[in-house]
Scaffold this motif. Structure first.
Motif, PDB file in Angstrom:
ATOM      1  N   ARG A  66      33.615  44.410  74.927  1.00 26.33           N
ATOM      2  CA  ARG A  66      34.640  44.996  75.783  1.00 26.33           C
ATOM      3  C   ARG A  66      34.725  46.507  75.583  1.00 26.33           C
ATOM      4  O   ARG A  66      35.023  47.256  76.519  1.00 26.33           O
ATOM      5  N   TYR A 114      30.735  48.068  77.003  1.00 28.90           N
ATOM      6  CA  TYR A 114      30.171  47.953  78.347  1.00 28.90           C
ATOM      7  C   TYR A 114      30.836  48.896  79.347  1.00 28.90           C
ATOM      8  O   TYR A 114      30.279  49.154  80.426  1.00 28.90           O
ATOM      9  N   ARG A 115      31.989  49.451  79.016  1.00 29.19           N
ATOM     10  CA  ARG A 115      32.694  50.309  79.967  1.00 29.19           C
ATOM     11  C   ARG A 115      32.217  51.756  79.949  1.00 29.19           C
ATOM     12  O   ARG A 115      32.488  52.500  80.905  1.00 29.19           O
ATOM     13  N   TRP A 116      31.513  52.167  78.915  1.00 31.44           N
ATOM     14  CA  TRP A 116      31.175  53.586  78.770  1.00 31.44           C
ATOM     15  C   TRP A 116      30.367  54.169  79.925  1.00 31.44           C
ATOM     16  O   TRP A 116      30.605  55.323  80.329  1.00 31.44           O
ATOM     17  N   MET A 135      30.636  53.876  82.969  1.00 31.77           N
ATOM     18  CA  MET A 135      31.479  54.238  84.104  1.00 31.77           C
ATOM     19  C   MET A 135      31.905  55.697  84.064  1.00 31.77           C
ATOM     20  O   MET A 135      32.170  56.311  85.103  1.00 31.77           O
ATOM     21  N   PRO A 151      29.010  48.084  84.658  1.00 28.70           N
ATOM     22  CA  PRO A 151      30.371  48.105  84.102  1.00 28.70           C
ATOM     23  C   PRO A 151      31.459  48.065  85.172  1.00 28.70           C
ATOM     24  O   PRO A 151      32.503  47.444  84.964  1.00 28.70           O
ATOM     25  N   LEU A 164      33.935  44.979  85.175  1.00 26.05           N
ATOM     26  CA  LEU A 164      35.363  45.198  84.941  1.00 26.05           C
ATOM     27  C   LEU A 164      36.198  44.443  85.975  1.00 26.05           C
ATOM     28  O   LEU A 164      37.186  43.783  85.637  1.00 26.05           O
TER      29      LEU A 164
END
Length: 273
Positions: A94, A97-99, A101, A156, A160
């Motif tokens: 969690r 994986y957002r980086w 973006m 991502p 999300l």
């Protein structure tokens, strides 16, 4: 009347920006696409298809493949965040994986240009670990590099949206399926994913349209032919000053994006109904 005036005054700046930066350029591009030697016709479109039909096929193929891979990885990430057994692994995933973006496409293109090169970090790492020989190093600065850039950047965003939709699914049905002995893979594809399919479709459609408009990635990673239409548009303007063909290619790209945008509108209308 005063309330209406107040409402219009609040939305006027946003409408002005949309009109000046989006609607007006679109209208001028549409007009310029049909202007040929002081007259009107379809000459720019004929020239576009004669010169760049391979690039049109290449663009659709690359973006379609990237969209499919984005869907696969997004389902995998969202499914593990929803059904994962290891709290630390879920928390780490969690977090990581957002980086992408927050990384602009131009930075993605520059980073992957050095990472995927024949003498780049990927091959040098593989050589230092003894996985390949120096003569076996291969450059990925072609269609594969474009796909890697798009998938890494857009996954991502879709994941999300999808993980949020999966988290909102009723847990009672999931727990009942587990108690009956259903595997987690079966629960994901037969219980969770059907309920989050609309969100997945919306995310993939938005990613498809976004990738259609990216210029930096194909310019930095794939400097050979065929290439994507955004690079062709920039080439016609910068090399020849041929705004007619560039506008025609832009309208062709718009029609390609409109094909999937129609599904987005259909989904939105269905939800409102």
């Amino acid at each position: 009347m005063s309330r209406r005036f107040l409402g219009l005054s609040l939305v006027a700046p946003a409408l002005a920006v949309i009109g000046l930066l989006f609607i007006l350029p679109l209208a001028l591009s549409g007009i310029g696409a049909f202007q040929v030697d002081g007259g009107w016709g379809f000459g720019n479109f004929s020239k576009s298809f004669d010169l760049y039909w391979k690039d049109m096929v290449f663009t659709v193929a690359i973006i379609t493949l990237s969209t499919v891979l984005i869907g696969v990885f997004s389902i995998s990430i969202g499914g593990y965040l929803t059904l994962g057994n290891h709290p630390r692994a879920v928390a780490l995933l969690r977090f990581l994986y957002r980086w992408p973006m927050f990384v602009p496409f131009i930075v993605v293109g520059q980073v992957l240009r050095t990472f995927l090169a024949k003498n780049g970090m990927m091959n040098n790492t593989a050589i230092s670990l003894g996985l390949i020989e120096p003569l076996q190093a291969v450059s990925f600065l072609d269609w594969r590099g474009i796909v890697i850039a798009f998938v890494w950047k857009q996954t991502p965003f879709v994941a999300l949206l999808l993980s949020g939709a999966m988290a909102s699914v009723n847990r009672e049905g999931i727990e009942a399926a587990m108690n009956l002995g259903a595997s987690r893979l079966r629960i994901l594809f037969q219980i969770i994913l059907p309920q989050a399919a609309t969100t997945l479709a919306v995310g993939l459609i938005l990613s498809f349209v976004t990738m259609m408009s990216v210029l930096s990635v194909p310019l930095m990673i794939n400097a050979q032919s065929p290439t994507m239409l955004t690079a062709d548009i920039a080439f016609r303007v910068n090399a020849y000053g041929d705004y007619g063909v560039a506008n025609a290619l832009g309208l062709i790209s718009l029609l390609m994006a409109s094909g999937v945008a129609w599904f987005y509108l259909k989904i939105s209308m269905k939800e409102r109904a």
